[in-house]
Design a protein around this motif. Structure first.
Motif, PDB file in Angstrom:
ATOM      1  N   VAL A 103       0.881  -1.168   0.000  1.00 39.31           N
ATOM      2  CA  VAL A 103       0.000   0.000   0.000  1.00 39.31           C
ATOM      3  C   VAL A 103       0.918   1.216   0.000  1.00 39.31           C
ATOM      4  N   VAL A 154      -7.456   3.307   1.098  1.00 36.97           N
ATOM      5  CA  VAL A 154      -6.767   2.213   0.403  1.00 36.97           C
ATOM      6  C   VAL A 154      -6.221   1.205   1.399  1.00 36.97           C
ATOM      7  N   ASP A 155      -5.639   1.704   2.472  1.00 38.30           N
ATOM      8  CA  ASP A 155      -5.081   0.825   3.505  1.00 38.30           C
ATOM      9  C   ASP A 155      -6.173  -0.013   4.159  1.00 38.30           C
ATOM     10  N   THR A 186      -7.650  -2.573   1.662  1.00 33.77           N
ATOM     11  CA  THR A 186      -6.651  -3.591   1.346  1.00 33.77           C
ATOM     12  C   THR A 186      -6.510  -4.595   2.477  1.00 33.77           C
ATOM     13  N   THR A 220      -1.639  -2.313  -4.313  1.00 35.11           N
ATOM     14  CA  THR A 220      -2.982  -1.746  -4.335  1.00 35.11           C
ATOM     15  C   THR A 220      -2.875  -0.235  -4.358  1.00 35.11           C
ATOM     16  N   ASN A 221      -3.852   0.391  -4.967  1.00 36.07           N
ATOM     17  CA  ASN A 221      -3.884   1.845  -5.076  1.00 36.07           C
ATOM     18  C   ASN A 221      -5.325   2.239  -5.344  1.00 36.07           C
ATOM     19  N   ASP A 222      -5.561   3.510  -5.541  1.00 35.87           N
ATOM     20  CA  ASP A 222      -6.897   3.957  -5.896  1.00 35.87           C
ATOM     21  C   ASP A 222      -6.822   4.800  -7.161  1.00 35.87           C
ATOM     22  N   SER A 273     -12.945   9.163   0.629  1.00 34.84           N
ATOM     23  CA  SER A 273     -13.786   7.999   0.413  1.00 34.84           C
ATOM     24  C   SER A 273     -14.497   7.697   1.720  1.00 34.84           C
ATOM     25  N   ASN A 333     -14.439   6.692  -6.437  1.00 34.45           N
ATOM     26  CA  ASN A 333     -13.119   6.090  -6.247  1.00 34.45           C
ATOM     27  C   ASN A 333     -13.226   4.568  -6.206  1.00 34.45           C
ATOM     28  N   THR A 367     -10.645   0.776  -5.136  1.00 33.74           N
ATOM     29  CA  THR A 367      -9.363   0.187  -4.758  1.00 33.74           C
ATOM     30  C   THR A 367      -9.003  -0.788  -5.859  1.00 33.74           C
TER      31      THR A 367
END
Length: 331
Positions: free
Chosen positions: A44, A52-53, A56, A100-102, A213, A258, A260
């Motif tokens: 992350v 995101v965290d 994930t 992972t990202n957004d 988000s 948004n 993930t």
């Protein structure tokens, strides 16, 4: 939605003999078939506590339970996510390191003159999931009760309001700039080291509002510490039936949503990609993730492969217009 499998070409080493090639390829094929056979690191590229965290960690937990192999989160913040992204881009393409990202990933080409990896080739999009609306959030004791009140104040007092994000060039930064465009008002950007830190600044009235988000602020919402003025999307969310959409609040042309997403280094075997797609599909169809999505105001939709790639392409074009309007200077 149909699952489009990403096809990769296997690079064959120039070996001295066919027998040697087969001797090396056989164990590799066996290892790929057994994927995941060792702990999988999910990078992350942001500090803990952001959307995101949080998402994930939930996905990683589910993948661990399903496969019996540990999927663990490794936070590598910095450089608007580029530090962690580069680590994954340079990692061995065997499925042991994922990213992972957004939506921020689609923004990066408009933030930097040159990225340290090939944006179009070095990372392959596997899946986008848990689509979450953008929400404008203020502290519970804020004088602003509606989005209309906030915008009216901003127009009457140019430059007096400020907003916080996890850093320049992030999804919340560009999303807020898009909001300023739609509402035709101004506000000062205050960047922090992470979205979680920006939310804490909101609670202490260091900043006036935040675009986030719903997943990233759910804890504060449930605790009554912040309130939502509006959310993006076409319909109100089950979790927030009293919160209007931006369209209902007077901004019908603001529709940022948004997600993930999961990426892998180029050259990762197709068998690994297919296994990840299958496992993620199971996760997103399960009651646990559906309930989690409802709890954070998200939609547990998932798109794979080429559909995800097309989504990124469309978003990269959209954020280009926002960057131009906001006069974002590339680093």
């Amino acid at each position: 939605m149909a699952h489009n499998l990403i096809k990769f070409g296997h690079r064959l080493l120039a070996l001295g003999s066919m027998a040697a090639a087969m001797a090396i390829a056989a164990p590799a094929a066996h290892a790929q078939a057994d994927y995941p056979s060792k702990p999988v690191r999910v990078v992350v590229p942001y500090a803990p506590g952001g959307a995101v965290d949080l998402v994930t960690r939930r996905i990683a937990q589910q993948l661990t339970e399903q496969t019996g192999t540990s999927f663990f989160v490794d936070n590598k913040p910095g450089g608007t996510g580029t530090i962690g992204i580069l680590q994954v881009a340079r990692s061995t393409p065997d499925g042991a390191t994922l990213l992972t990202n957004d939506m921020t990933y689609a923004i990066l080409p408009h933030v930097f003159h040159k990225l340290a990896w090939d944006y179009d080739k070095d990372l392959v999009p596997v899946a986008a999931f848990n689509f979450a609306p953008a929400a404008i959030v203020v502290a519970a004791d804020s004088k602003f009760k509606t989005l209309g009140e906030l915008i009216a104040y901003a127009k009457a007092n140019p430059g007096k309001l400020n907003y916080g994000t996890g850093g320049a060039g992030t999804m919340p930064h560009f999303s807020t700039e898009a909001l300023k465009m739609a509402g035709q008002f101004d506000a000062v950007h205050v960047p922090f080291k992470g979205n979680g830190e920006a939310t804490m600044a909101l609670l202490t009235n260091t900043i006036d509002f935040q675009i986030a988000s719903t997943a990233g602020v759910m804890g504060q919402l449930n605790g009554g510490k912040v309130k939502l003025l509006a959310i993006s999307g076409k319909e109100r969310l089950k979790a927030f039936p009293n919160v209007p959409t931006f369209a209902e609040a007077g901004l019908p042309n603001y529709s940022v949503v948004n997600f993930t997403g999961l990426w892998i280094p180029k050259g990762t075997p197709a068998t690994v990609v297919q296994r990840l797609e299958r496992e993620i599909s199971v996760v997103m169809k399960g009651n646990s993730m559906k309930e989690y999505a409802d709890s954070i105001g998200a939609v547990p939709t998932v798109v794979f492969g080429q559909d995800f790639a097309q989504l990124l392409k469309n978003q990269t074009q959209y954020w280009s217009a926002v960057a131009t309007s906001a006069k974002v200077e590339k680093q």
